[in-house]
Scaffold this active site. Sequence first.
Site, PDB file in Angstrom:
ATOM      1  CB  THR A  14      -0.940  -0.011   1.229  1.00 38.47           C
ATOM      2  OG1 THR A  14      -1.935  -1.001   1.015  1.00 38.47           O
ATOM      3  CG2 THR A  14      -1.610   1.320   1.457  1.00 38.47           C
ATOM      4  CG  ASP A  59      -2.114  -6.430  -2.802  1.00 42.25           C
ATOM      5  OD1 ASP A  59      -1.991  -7.261  -1.872  1.00 42.25           O
ATOM      6  OD2 ASP A  59      -2.983  -5.557  -2.819  1.00 42.25           O
ATOM      7  CB  SER A  61      -2.881 -10.525  -1.551  1.00 44.16           C
ATOM      8  OG  SER A  61      -3.344  -9.563  -0.654  1.00 44.16           O
ATOM      9  CG  ASP A  92      -3.282  -7.399   2.811  1.00 45.56           C
ATOM     10  OD1 ASP A  92      -3.584  -6.652   3.761  1.00 45.56           O
ATOM     11  OD2 ASP A  92      -3.848  -7.341   1.697  1.00 45.56           O
ATOM     12  NE  ARG A 241      -5.219 -21.493  13.293  1.00 45.25           N
ATOM     13  CZ  ARG A 241      -5.376 -20.176  13.274  1.00 45.25           C
ATOM     14  NH1 ARG A 241      -5.635 -19.571  12.158  1.00 45.25           N
ATOM     15  NH2 ARG A 241      -5.249 -19.463  14.364  1.00 45.25           N
ATOM     16  CB  CYS A 274      -7.118 -18.272  21.254  1.00 44.41           C
ATOM     17  SG  CYS A 274      -8.640 -18.993  21.849  1.00 44.41           S
TER      18      CYS A 274
HETATM   19  N1  ASP Z   1      -3.096  -5.197   0.070  1.00 43.73           N
HETATM   20  C1  ASP Z   1      -1.986  -4.423   0.577  1.00 43.73           C
HETATM   21  C2  ASP Z   1      -0.757  -5.297   0.561  1.00 43.73           C
HETATM   22  O1  ASP Z   1      -0.640  -6.142   1.426  1.00 43.73           O
HETATM   23  C3  ASP Z   1      -2.280  -3.934   1.944  1.00 43.73           C
HETATM   24  C4  ASP Z   1      -1.218  -3.067   2.592  1.00 43.73           C
HETATM   25  O2  ASP Z   1      -0.085  -2.965   2.162  1.00 43.73           O
HETATM   26  O3  ASP Z   1      -1.548  -2.431   3.620  1.00 43.73           O
HETATM   27  O4  ASP Z   1       0.077  -5.164  -0.296  1.00 43.73           O
END
Ligand code: ASP
Length: 318
Positions: A14, A59, A61, A92, A241, A274
Site C-alpha cells: 500500500t 500487493d 497478497s 497483508d 486450527r 485464539c
Molecule cells: N493489500 C496491501 C498489501 O498487502 C495492503 C497493505 O499494504 O496495507 O500489499
Amino acid sequence: MQKKRIYVAYTGGTLGMQPSPQGYQPVAGYLPKALQQLPQLQHSAIPDYQLQEYAPLLDSSDMQPKHWQQMANDIHARYDDYDGFVVLHGTDTMAYSAAALHYLLMGLSKPVIVTGSQIPLCEPNSDAPRNIRNAFYAAAYSPFAQVTLLFHHGLYAADSVSKVDAQQLQAFASINTEPLWQCDHTDWVFPARPSASLPSERLALGQVVEHRIAVLTLYPGVDIAWLCEQLAKPWYAVVLRTFGSGNAPQQPALLTALRDAHERGVILINRSQCWQGVENMTGYAGAHVLAQCGVQSAAGKPLEAIIAGLYCGQWSGR
Ligand code: ASP
C-alpha cells in the site's frame, strides 16, 4: 563519525500504491521519487540509503515463498556493504515475510526492519511517512540485531507478530510476548547499539522449500469425513486450527486419520484459533488425544511464523 548506510528493498504494498479504477495498485517508479521529496527523510539522523525497487511490485497478497527467498538472497548478497536493511512491504502478508526472513537469515548482527503502511503515501493522513522514517532510523540504530517488524507504535519480533486489524494504523500485535520496543510519541530513540556485544558469526542463508502445506480450521459442525479426506492427502504438513487451549472434537474417525497421517510422516501442528495463549496438549482430553496421534503443539507461535517456519525447514515430523 561516518554516516550510516542502509539498503532498502521495496517489494510493493500500500505505501507506494496509487488509486486506479480497480482500486489501489503499485506504480513502478513512484516511490523512489516520492522518498527523495519526503521531509521526514531530510534529517541528519536518517542514514544514507540505497533503494532497490522490485519488478513487478506486488500487493503482498501475491507474495509467495519464492519471494521470501529473493528478499533473503538480496540482503545476504549485500550484507557486508550496509549497516542495516529495510524491507518495504504490503501489510497483508508482512508477518509471513518477516517470519520467513527471520528463519532464512541466520546469525544476523545487523537490524533488518520490515515495514509498510495502511494508507498510501499519496493520500492525506498516510501513516507511510512516519513508518518509513522510523524504519530507516531503526535500520541504522536499532539495538535489536535481528529481523523485526516495525509498525505504528511498535517494534515486533518477526516470529511473534500478526496483522490483527485491517484498517486501524495499529495494525499489528505481538503474540504471546511483549513488543521489543514501543513508542507513543513521534520519535524513536533507541538505546545505543551495543556493538561490542554483537555476535561476530557469519550470516548464513537458509533455503525455502515449497512444500505442500494445509491449514484445516475446526468449527462446530465441521464435516469430519471431509477433514479425514483432506488428511489422507500427501501433505508435508497440516496445521489444525483448534479451539481454546488446543482442543479438538474427540471423533474416532478424525483421530484415526490424524494417526495415519502421522505414521506417513506428515508434520501435524496444533494451533489454536485464539491469538494469545499456548496450546496445552495435556490440559483437556480434547488435546491429549491429539498428542497421542502425533500432533505437536505450536507453543503459541502465530500461524504466520508456523507457515514460514515450515517452508524454511524449522519443523520436523516423527
Ligand atoms: N493489500 C496491501 C498489501 O498487502 C495492503 C497493505 O499494504 O496495507 O500489499
